[in-house]
Design a protein around this motif. Structure first.
Motif, PDB file in Angstrom:
ATOM      1  N   VAL A   1       6.939  -9.889  12.261  1.00 32.45           N
ATOM      2  CA  VAL A   1       6.110 -10.864  11.731  1.00 32.45           C
ATOM      3  C   VAL A   1       5.432 -11.567  12.727  1.00 32.45           C
ATOM      4  CG1 VAL A   1       5.907 -12.785  10.165  1.00 32.45           C
ATOM      5  CG2 VAL A   1       7.525 -10.995   9.655  1.00 32.45           C
TER       6      VAL A   1
ATOM      7  N   LEU B   1       3.029  -9.595  14.615  1.00 31.22           N
ATOM      8  CA  LEU B   1       1.931  -9.341  13.631  1.00 31.22           C
ATOM      9  C   LEU B   1       0.907 -10.323  13.383  1.00 31.22           C
ATOM     10  CD1 LEU B   1       0.216  -7.570  11.579  1.00 31.22           C
ATOM     11  CD2 LEU B   1       1.640  -8.355   9.826  1.00 31.22           C
ATOM     12  N   TRP B   2       1.302 -11.534  13.526  1.00 33.01           N
ATOM     13  CA  TRP B   2       0.484 -12.753  13.576  1.00 33.01           C
ATOM     14  C   TRP B   2      -0.134 -13.146  14.799  1.00 33.01           C
ATOM     15  CZ3 TRP B   2      -1.666 -14.869   9.321  1.00 33.01           C
ATOM     16  CH2 TRP B   2      -1.041 -14.884   8.107  1.00 33.01           C
TER      17      TRP B   2
ATOM     18  N   VAL C   1      -3.043 -10.223  15.343  1.00 34.53           N
ATOM     19  CA  VAL C   1      -4.177 -10.759  14.258  1.00 34.53           C
ATOM     20  C   VAL C   1      -4.887 -11.892  15.005  1.00 34.53           C
ATOM     21  CG1 VAL C   1      -4.706 -11.759  11.954  1.00 34.53           C
ATOM     22  CG2 VAL C   1      -3.216 -10.081  12.159  1.00 34.53           C
ATOM     23  N   ALA C   2      -4.081 -13.006  15.585  1.00 38.48           N
ATOM     24  CA  ALA C   2      -4.891 -13.911  16.421  1.00 38.48           C
ATOM     25  C   ALA C   2      -5.671 -13.442  17.450  1.00 38.48           C
ATOM     26  CB  ALA C   2      -3.803 -15.049  16.851  1.00 38.48           C
TER      27      ALA C   2
ATOM     28  N   VAL D   1      -3.095  -4.315  15.983  1.00 36.84           N
ATOM     29  CA  VAL D   1      -3.084  -4.791  14.928  1.00 36.84           C
ATOM     30  C   VAL D   1      -2.443  -3.815  13.729  1.00 36.84           C
ATOM     31  CG1 VAL D   1      -5.207  -4.787  13.749  1.00 36.84           C
ATOM     32  CG2 VAL D   1      -3.777  -6.830  13.451  1.00 36.84           C
TER      33      VAL D   1
ATOM     34  N   GLY E   1       1.116  -3.959  11.903  1.00 29.71           N
ATOM     35  CA  GLY E   1       1.188  -4.220  10.501  1.00 29.71           C
ATOM     36  C   GLY E   1       2.074  -3.024   9.953  1.00 29.71           C
TER      37      GLY E   1
ATOM     38  N   ALA F   1       4.668 -10.516   4.164  1.00 25.88           N
ATOM     39  CA  ALA F   1       4.027 -11.176   5.392  1.00 25.88           C
ATOM     40  C   ALA F   1       3.068 -10.224   6.025  1.00 25.88           C
ATOM     41  CB  ALA F   1       5.151 -11.377   6.279  1.00 25.88           C
ATOM     42  N   ALA F   2       3.240  -9.166   5.837  1.00 22.60           N
ATOM     43  CA  ALA F   2       2.306  -7.824   6.485  1.00 22.60           C
ATOM     44  C   ALA F   2       0.879  -7.893   5.581  1.00 22.60           C
ATOM     45  CB  ALA F   2       2.872  -6.471   6.386  1.00 22.60           C
TER      46      ALA F   2
ATOM     47  N   ALA G   1      -0.850 -11.298   6.259  1.00 24.67           N
ATOM     48  CA  ALA G   1      -1.746 -11.042   7.697  1.00 24.67           C
ATOM     49  C   ALA G   1      -2.745 -10.335   7.850  1.00 24.67           C
ATOM     50  CB  ALA G   1      -0.576 -10.685   8.768  1.00 24.67           C
TER      51      ALA G   1
ATOM     52  N   THR H   1      -5.511 -12.073   6.021  1.00 27.82           N
ATOM     53  CA  THR H   1      -5.991 -12.842   6.915  1.00 27.82           C
ATOM     54  C   THR H   1      -6.973 -12.257   7.978  1.00 27.82           C
ATOM     55  OG1 THR H   1      -4.075 -14.494   6.790  1.00 27.82           O
ATOM     56  CG2 THR H   1      -5.582 -14.908   8.611  1.00 27.82           C
ATOM     57  N   LEU H   2      -6.578 -11.010   8.551  1.00 31.96           N
ATOM     58  CA  LEU H   2      -7.566 -10.496   9.535  1.00 31.96           C
ATOM     59  C   LEU H   2      -8.721 -10.064   8.639  1.00 31.96           C
ATOM     60  CD1 LEU H   2      -8.228  -9.295  12.101  1.00 31.96           C
ATOM     61  CD2 LEU H   2      -7.031  -7.135  11.049  1.00 31.96           C
TER      62      LEU H   2
END
Length: 345
Positions: free
Chosen positions: A24, A27-28, A31-32, A51, A55, A66-67, A70, A73-74
């Motif tokens: 997790v 992955l975040w 993404v950031a 990413v 993922g 959570a995936a 994320a 969010t992406l």
């Protein structure tokens, strides 16, 4: 790419080294890094692969919610970057991206998550199949251990009972009748040799699992031997009925049931006579072993292990065992084994 772009690309790839330990967080982090990369005006490229890998790992590891969050969010961050914030982000003079590009990005995100979910389901299915195979192997091993323990119990209980009786006879007659004592000792020697042979045959199956036995398993054709051994222990056995030809497994079970019943008479009863009745009727084998008593101990009729072993053998064939004292004294064992004999075919 300029140095900051290369640093972002490098970081998004390096964090993948910890993707299985911290799926997790990785992955975040990717993404950031991707959102910073795109917000800085750098072109699409290998950064999206990082990413995708993160993922996929998160979903397969079971962190599916959570995936999904994320990846959502992406997509939302990309939408905000190329349609709202592009005016203040480099490069200067950039225009909003076409909406068809958002359809492509959304399709890519959904396809990635779908493939990841499919891989997760397959992985869980393989894990369940492996666990089921392991449970089946443990179950077969437990059944095999129970079978071997049952065989050893039946062999040793019967043989040691005969040896014990003959040893008592030999000690009692050692001074008065040496010849009769010699006969008792000869019986002890023969019976112990036979018991060792049967124990060795059972243990051979442990040393070479799956190998064919060196000697055939005992069956009702060896009933005269049981009668002779019982006679040497002072018990007269009358056999009524002719033993039918049976499949090997049923033949062994029937033999062991009769053997254990006669062993219990020798060990726990003061009877000098016992009867074995064998009957085949309606595809069932009926075995009746009884004596007139009296019992000589608190555990009349046999030990719990012996009776339990007989019931297990009968239950393995779908049969039943009834064992208990008779109204007029003595003890009775009645077994019904539903089997198909060669005469029934």
């Amino acid at each position: 790419l300029d140095p900051p772009g290369r640093v972002l690309l490098l970081l998004s790839g390096v964090v993948l080294l910890w993707r299985w330990r911290h799926p997790v967080a990785v992955l975040w982090g990717t993404v950031a890094a991707v959102l910073l990369y795109l917000g800085a005006g750098y072109p699409y490229g290998p950064v999206l692969l990082t990413v995708a890998v993160a993922g996929f790992t998160a979903v397969v590891s079971g962190r599916r919610y959570a995936a999904w969050a994320a990846m959502g969010t992406l997509w939302a961050g990309h939408l905000l970057t190329v349609h709202v914030l592009y005016r203040w982000l480099p490069p200067s003079g950039d225009e909003a991206a076409p909406w068809t590009e958002e359809i492509v990005v959304a399709t890519w995100v959904v396809a990635l998550l779908a493939v990841s979910e499919l891989a997760r389901v397959r992985r869980e299915q393989w894990a369940r199949e492996r666990a089921e195979r392991a449970r089946a192997e443990r179950r077969r091993a437990d059944e095999e251990r129970l079978r071997i323990a049952r065989e050893l119990h039946d062999v040793l209980a019967h043989s040691i009972s005969v040896i014990n009786v003959q040893a008592g006879v030999g000690l009692a007659l050692l001074d008065r009748d040496p010849e009769q004592a010699r006969t008792a000792l000869t019986t002890i020697k023969a019976k112990s040799k036979e018991a060792l042979g049967e124990v060795r045959q059972v243990l051979d199956t442990l040393r070479a699992p799956g190998a064919a036995p060196r000697a055939p398993a005992p069956g009702l054709d060896r009933l005269p031997e049981l009668v002779e051994q019982a006679a040497s222990a002072g018990l007269t056995v009358t056999v009524e009925g002719e033993p039918p030809r049976l499949p090997p497994g049923a033949d062994l079970a029937a033999f062991r049931i009769v053997q254990e019943a006669l062993t219990n008479v020798v060990r726990h009863s003061g009877a000098r006579e016992a009867r074995v009745h064998i009957e085949r009727r309606d595809g069932r084998l009926r075995l009746l072993v009884d004596d007139d008593g009296p019992a000589t101990g608190a555990d009349a009729g046999g030990t719990g292990n012996g009776l339990a072993g007989m019931r297990e053998r009968a239950a393995a064939l779908g049969g039943t065992i009834e064992a208990g004292t008779r109204p007029d004294g003595g003890f009775r064992v009645f077994a019904v084994l539903p089997i198909e004999t060669e005469e029934d075919r």
